[in-house]
Structures are given as C-alpha cells and as structure tokens.
Design a protein around this motif. Structure first.
Motif, short mmCIF file in Angstrom:
data_model
loop_
_atom_site.label_atom_id
_atom_site.label_comp_id
_atom_site.label_asym_id
_atom_site.label_seq_id
_atom_site.Cartn_x
_atom_site.Cartn_y
_atom_site.Cartn_z
N CYS A 138 0.83 -1.20 0.00
CA CYS A 138 0.00 0.00 0.00
C CYS A 138 0.87 1.25 0.00
CB CYS A 138 -0.91 0.00 1.23
SG CYS A 138 -1.90 1.50 1.37
N THR A 182 -3.49 6.91 -6.28
CA THR A 182 -4.38 5.90 -6.87
C THR A 182 -4.76 6.26 -8.30
OG1 THR A 182 -6.30 7.04 -5.89
CG2 THR A 182 -5.36 5.21 -4.64
N ALA A 190 -11.08 7.25 -5.30
CA ALA A 190 -9.86 6.85 -4.57
C ALA A 190 -10.19 5.87 -3.46
CB ALA A 190 -9.15 8.08 -4.01
N TYR A 193 -11.05 2.52 -5.01
CA TYR A 193 -9.83 1.89 -5.49
C TYR A 193 -9.06 1.27 -4.31
CZ TYR A 193 -5.34 1.40 -7.95
OH TYR A 193 -4.17 0.90 -8.51
N ALA A 194 -8.93 2.04 -3.24
CA ALA A 194 -8.18 1.55 -2.07
C ALA A 194 -8.87 0.34 -1.45
CB ALA A 194 -8.04 2.67 -1.04
N HIS A 197 -8.32 -2.77 -3.45
CA HIS A 197 -6.96 -3.28 -3.30
C HIS A 197 -6.63 -3.71 -1.87
CE1 HIS A 197 -6.56 -1.56 -7.30
NE2 HIS A 197 -5.43 -2.21 -7.43
#
Length: 200
Positions: A138, A182, A190, A193-194, A197
């Motif tokens: 990350c 991102t 964002a 997306y985070a 993931h």
C-alpha cells in the motif's frame, strides 16, 4: 474463570457464541452487544476480562469501538473477529493494541482457547490473517487510509475533519495525495480503489 462481553451484529452468530463459549471453556458471558456503540457501553458497565468484538458492524464498527474503549480502559484485553481481514485494517487493529485476531469461521472451541490465552497475557493472530498483514504494498500513509476509510463510510470533508481532529484543509491535502497515488479523479473513486486493493 474468564469473563467476556460479546459484540457482533449477526444475531445468530452472537447467540451461538454466547451459548457455546461457556461449554468450551471456563468462560462466563456477562453481556452481548449488537453494535460498536453497545459494545462501548457494555464494556464500561461490566468490565470484562476479554472483549470479543466483530470487526465489521454498522454504525460504530469494531475499530472505532476499540479506540473509544481504549481511551477509558487502556488495558482491556480484546479479541477481534473478522471474515475479511484487510491488511490495513489488521495493522490498525494491532496498533490499537488488539491482542488477538481470529476468523469468524473458527470453531467455538478454538475461539474459547484463544480467549483463555489472551486472558493469560498471550497474543494470538490467526495464521491466515497474519499472512495477509505481511502483504504491505500500500503506497498510502496511515492518515491517507484514515480519510479514505471515512470517505467510503459516506462522511463529508467537514465530518472527516471533526472525526479525525484535523483541519479541513489538511483532510483535503490527504485526499488529494491519495487521489494522485491511486490515479483517480475524485475522493470517492480513490476510496473505492483503495478498498478494492484491500488497503482499507
């Protein structure tokens, strides 16, 4: 004997654990809580040896409840239950001093033995969960993760600033950095997306 408060929004699981834990070990369930808010109240009222709390609950989730409980009872022993232990969440829980992490798929006998181990002063993290924590790709900072998590929970910039004790401009800076990292156009993209993931 080990006294326990159980906090889980899934009624069936909470009731099953409440009935089975005393059969699997020298455990007394003092109270059950259906969400994080109720967990904070139950711990304050009953002062259990161990709090067994679900990570993902509506409203005040497990992490937020643990933060509040730690403020009043810094030595409270906590076992966190989860189905999906995202690395960022696990790391935050460990930073908050959660002593144990176990899958909700675990057998009640295993959960009872972990409760006993934690009460005896040991730590225990499910091997599958700990393996996830080692995957640290990350690029976001801890604060960027915090503001994205609050964004994904639907809070406005003003609300996030209040919740995290930050200036609104600081929150916007964190969000801007997260959007750059991102490669997304909005804070909501964002956050999505985070989460996709497993960074939140």
């Amino acid at each position: 004997m080990t006294t326990v408060v159980l906090a889980d929004d899934e009624v069936l699981l909470r009731k099953a654990l409440g009935a089975l834990l005393p059969l699997e070990g020298d455990i007394t369930v003092l109270a059950e809580a259906e969400d994080g808010e109720a967990a904070v109240r139950a711990v304050a009222e009953h002062e259990p040896d161990v709090l067994v709390i679900d990570l993902e609950m509506p409203g005040v989730d497990g992490l937020a409840a643990v933060e509040r409980i730690r403020a009043d009872r810094p030595d409270q022993v906590i076992l966190m239950l989860t189905r999906h232990a995202r690395p960022g969440v696990l790391r935050k829980a460990l930073r908050l001093g959660v002593q144990g992490f176990v899958s909700k798929a675990a057998e009640p006998s295993q959960i009872a033995s972990v409760v006993a181990a934690l009460h005896a002063g040991r730590r225990w993290v499910d091997p599958d969960v700990s393996a996830l924590a080692l995957v640290d790709d990350c690029p976001l900072t801890e604060r960027e993760v915090d503001v994205l998590r609050a964004t994904s929970d639907g809070y406005s910039v003003a609300d996030i600033a209040v919740r995290l004790h930050l200036a609104q401009g600081t929150v916007r800076n964190y969000l801007s950095n997260a959007m750059q990292k991102t490669q997304t156009r909005t804070r909501h993209e964002a956050a999505r997306y985070a989460r996709e993931h497993d960074w939140l």
